[in-house]
Write an enzyme that holds these catalytic residues in place. Structure first.
Site, PDB file in Angstrom:
ATOM      1  N   ASN A  20       0.877  -1.388  -0.011  1.00 32.03           N
ATOM      2  CA  ASN A  20      -0.142  -0.155  -0.045  1.00 32.03           C
ATOM      3  C   ASN A  20       0.977   1.096  -0.054  1.00 32.03           C
ATOM      4  O   ASN A  20       0.372   2.316  -0.225  1.00 32.03           O
ATOM      5  CB  ASN A  20      -0.872  -0.124   1.162  1.00 32.03           C
ATOM      6  CG  ASN A  20      -0.236   0.105   2.586  1.00 32.03           C
ATOM      7  OD1 ASN A  20       0.348  -1.246   2.689  1.00 32.03           O
ATOM      8  ND2 ASN A  20      -0.153   1.124   3.369  1.00 32.03           N
ATOM      9  N   GLY A  22       5.358   2.785  -0.083  1.00 31.27           N
ATOM     10  CA  GLY A  22       6.834   2.651  -0.092  1.00 31.27           C
ATOM     11  C   GLY A  22       7.250   1.592  -1.156  1.00 31.27           C
ATOM     12  O   GLY A  22       6.679   1.653  -2.518  1.00 31.27           O
ATOM     13  N   TYR A 175      14.906  -5.134  15.079  1.00 32.05           N
ATOM     14  CA  TYR A 175      14.815  -5.163  13.495  1.00 32.05           C
ATOM     15  C   TYR A 175      16.033  -5.825  12.810  1.00 32.05           C
ATOM     16  O   TYR A 175      15.853  -6.551  11.776  1.00 32.05           O
ATOM     17  CB  TYR A 175      14.959  -3.571  13.133  1.00 32.05           C
ATOM     18  CG  TYR A 175      14.840  -3.224  11.465  1.00 32.05           C
ATOM     19  CD1 TYR A 175      13.650  -3.657  10.875  1.00 32.05           C
ATOM     20  CD2 TYR A 175      15.727  -2.932  10.844  1.00 32.05           C
ATOM     21  CE1 TYR A 175      13.413  -3.465   9.487  1.00 32.05           C
ATOM     22  CE2 TYR A 175      15.746  -2.739   9.467  1.00 32.05           C
ATOM     23  CZ  TYR A 175      14.489  -2.866   8.888  1.00 32.05           C
ATOM     24  OH  TYR A 175      14.462  -2.721   7.513  1.00 32.05           O
TER      25      TYR A 175
HETATM   26  N1  LIG Z   1      13.299   1.978   3.321  1.00 30.96           N
HETATM   27  C1  LIG Z   1      14.707   1.526   3.405  1.00 30.96           C
HETATM   28  O1  LIG Z   1      15.355   2.437   3.831  1.00 30.96           O
HETATM   29  C2  LIG Z   1      14.963   0.069   3.604  1.00 30.96           C
HETATM   30  C3  LIG Z   1      16.139  -0.416   4.037  1.00 30.96           C
HETATM   31  C4  LIG Z   1      16.281  -1.726   4.079  1.00 30.96           C
HETATM   32  C5  LIG Z   1      15.093  -2.750   3.936  1.00 30.96           C
HETATM   33  N2  LIG Z   1      13.772  -1.978   3.991  1.00 30.96           N
HETATM   34  C6  LIG Z   1      12.817  -3.377   3.791  1.00 30.96           C
HETATM   35  O2  LIG Z   1      11.853  -3.118   2.610  1.00 30.96           O
HETATM   36  C7  LIG Z   1      10.807  -3.385   2.985  1.00 30.96           C
HETATM   37  C8  LIG Z   1       9.653  -2.536   2.526  1.00 30.96           C
HETATM   38  O3  LIG Z   1       9.988  -1.457   3.602  1.00 30.96           O
HETATM   39  P1  LIG Z   1       9.516   0.191   3.184  1.00 30.96           P
HETATM   40  O4  LIG Z   1      10.758   0.927   3.351  1.00 30.96           O
HETATM   41  O5  LIG Z   1       8.740   0.335   1.799  1.00 30.96           O
HETATM   42  O6  LIG Z   1       8.498   0.560   4.413  1.00 30.96           O
HETATM   43  P2  LIG Z   1       7.014   1.207   4.090  1.00 30.96           P
HETATM   44  O7  LIG Z   1       6.794   2.186   3.370  1.00 30.96           O
HETATM   45  O8  LIG Z   1       6.856   1.564   5.804  1.00 30.96           O
HETATM   46  O9  LIG Z   1       6.140  -0.220   4.039  1.00 30.96           O
HETATM   47  C9  LIG Z   1       6.244  -1.177   4.788  1.00 30.96           C
HETATM   48  C10 LIG Z   1       4.791  -1.946   4.463  1.00 30.96           C
HETATM   49  O10 LIG Z   1       4.716  -3.092   5.421  1.00 30.96           O
HETATM   50  C11 LIG Z   1       3.459  -3.173   5.803  1.00 30.96           C
HETATM   51  N3  LIG Z   1       3.326  -3.797   7.206  1.00 30.96           N
HETATM   52  C12 LIG Z   1       3.734  -3.504   8.416  1.00 30.96           C
HETATM   53  N4  LIG Z   1       3.370  -4.208   9.277  1.00 30.96           N
HETATM   54  C13 LIG Z   1       2.386  -5.143   8.898  1.00 30.96           C
HETATM   55  C14 LIG Z   1       1.792  -6.294   9.356  1.00 30.96           C
HETATM   56  N5  LIG Z   1       1.590  -6.580  10.454  1.00 30.96           N
HETATM   57  N6  LIG Z   1       0.960  -6.851   8.403  1.00 30.96           N
HETATM   58  C15 LIG Z   1       0.793  -6.755   7.123  1.00 30.96           C
HETATM   59  N7  LIG Z   1       1.626  -5.566   6.457  1.00 30.96           N
HETATM   60  C16 LIG Z   1       2.502  -4.774   7.289  1.00 30.96           C
HETATM   61  C17 LIG Z   1       3.041  -1.687   6.026  1.00 30.96           C
HETATM   62  O11 LIG Z   1       1.498  -1.735   6.071  1.00 30.96           O
HETATM   63  P3  LIG Z   1       0.663  -0.519   6.890  1.00 30.96           P
HETATM   64  O12 LIG Z   1       0.783   0.782   5.887  1.00 30.96           O
HETATM   65  O13 LIG Z   1      -0.631  -1.155   7.107  1.00 30.96           O
HETATM   66  O14 LIG Z   1       1.653  -0.175   8.244  1.00 30.96           O
HETATM   67  C18 LIG Z   1       3.388  -1.051   4.523  1.00 30.96           C
HETATM   68  O15 LIG Z   1       2.742  -1.813   3.602  1.00 30.96           O
HETATM   69  C19 LIG Z   1      10.642  -3.693   4.516  1.00 30.96           C
HETATM   70  O16 LIG Z   1      10.804  -5.062   4.733  1.00 30.96           O
HETATM   71  C20 LIG Z   1      11.949  -3.153   4.886  1.00 30.96           C
HETATM   72  O17 LIG Z   1      12.341  -3.687   6.108  1.00 30.96           O
HETATM   73  C21 LIG Z   1      13.673  -0.996   3.997  1.00 30.96           C
END
Ligand SMILES: NC(=O)c1ccc[n+]([C@@H]2O[C@H](COP(=O)([O-])OP(=O)(O)OC[C@H]3O[C@@H](n4cnc5c(N)ncnc54)[C@H](OP(=O)(O)O)[C@@H]3O)[C@@H](O)[C@H]2O)c1
Length: 287
Positions: A20, A22, A175
């Protein structure tokens, strides 16, 4: 031959968690534009509906996106999601374990530390439940979004800390452990199911400007925005590479910048991967 490389062929079905917003949102948009039928699994229908609409409008296909209710922090919900997916009678060509939570403190519904329970255990359970469907398609793929942050799990996995509330100040340690678990899971999945034709990869997307640290205290937010951050479009590239291009010879590997990389020592430890797998089976078997 699997269906995904070159994609359009038969409108392959791809389930992605946390799309939804990111990185997940951009990944889903891109794959739908290439011809995939995207299943957007998440906990908030209101926050996902605009993305489903956006994908349908962009592609001109009603079947290009649909919502699947899923809360990874509740193993019951994970089973319900898998059952609901099966009830649709669709094949499954790829599963993208993308959702993640960072900087939030707490426990999942079944009492696991919040980051570990959501990022690893919820995805472990989902993958296990969908495995029979995945295995029906030769060279189906499971792509798990991990992080370079796994390097901060200096002590590997301390098993006792996984069934209690988040202890560290900003949740960074927990994390890191959850992301270490993502890499171990992806490599062990390949070891166990490569002979059945399953492909499994994990990856670091880069340091990306998203909402991922939104649960950290407001006064600590600047700490997470100090480094130059890439866009979600840049952040989606390694996931897309793993879904579209990673080869069977690279099965089980960890990627960064669209290249295989050697992860940290703990993440490269097959004994730890097996132990985590066996414990994860025990933790999820009743749900
Ligand atoms: N951003 C970075 O710099 C970075 C770096 C390394 C790795 N990552 C990884 O990349 C992936 C995507 O992260 P992002 O950066 O795009 O973050 P984000 O924008 O916060 O997106 C995270 C997504 O996970 C969902 N989520 C969280 N808790 C959940 C649950 N209990 N059940 C179902 N869905 C859930 C969120 O839904 P809600 O809207 O409902 O909360 C949201 O859709 C993650 O695995 C993160 O650890 C990110």
């Amino acid at each position: 031959m699997g269906v995904l490389p070159g994609i359009d062929a038969a409108h392959p079905v791809i389930l992605i968690t946390g799309a939804n917003t990111g990185i997940g949102r951009i990944t889903a948009l891109h794959l739908a534009k290439l011809g995939a039928c995207m299943v957007l699994a998440g906990r908030d229908p209101q926050r996902t509906a605009p993305v489903v609409q956006e994908i349908q409008t962009l592609t001109g296909r009603a079947d290009a996106a649909r919502f699947l209710p899923l809360d990874l922090a509740d193993l019951h919900s994970v089973r319900q999601a898998a059952q609901a997916f099966e009830a649709w009678g669709l094949p499954l060509h790829a599963l993208i374990n993308n959702a993640g939570v960072a900087g939030a403190k707490g426990q999942t519904r079944q009492g696991f530390e919040l980051a570990f329970g959501t990022n690893h255990l919820g995805h472990f359970h989902l993958t296990q439940l969908l495995l029979p469907l995945l295995l029906k398609t030769p060279q189906s793929r499971v792509v798990t979004v991990a992080s370079r942050a796994h390097l901060a799990a200096l002590n590997g996995i301390t098993w006792e800390s996984l069934e209690q509330v988040t202890r560290s100040r900003f949740g960074i340690t927990e994390y890191a452990v959850s992301k270490l678990a993502n890499i171990l899971f992806a490599s062990e999945l390949a070891r166990r199911h490569a002979s059945q034709g399953l492909l499994s990869y994990s990856l670091h997307p880069g340091v990306i400007k998203t909402e991922v640290w939104r649960h950290a205290p407001w006064w600590a937010q600047p700490l997470f925005a100090l480094r130059r951050m890439k866009t979600p479009l840049e952040g989606a590239q390694t996931t897309l590479h793993c879904v579209l291009h990673a080869s069977p010879e690279q099965n089980g590997l960890y990627f960064s910048n669209c290249q295989p990389r050697t992860p940290g020592d703990h993440a490269s430890n097959p004994l730890l991967a097996r132990q985590l797998w066996e414990r994860s089976v025990a933790w999820t078997k009743d749900f």
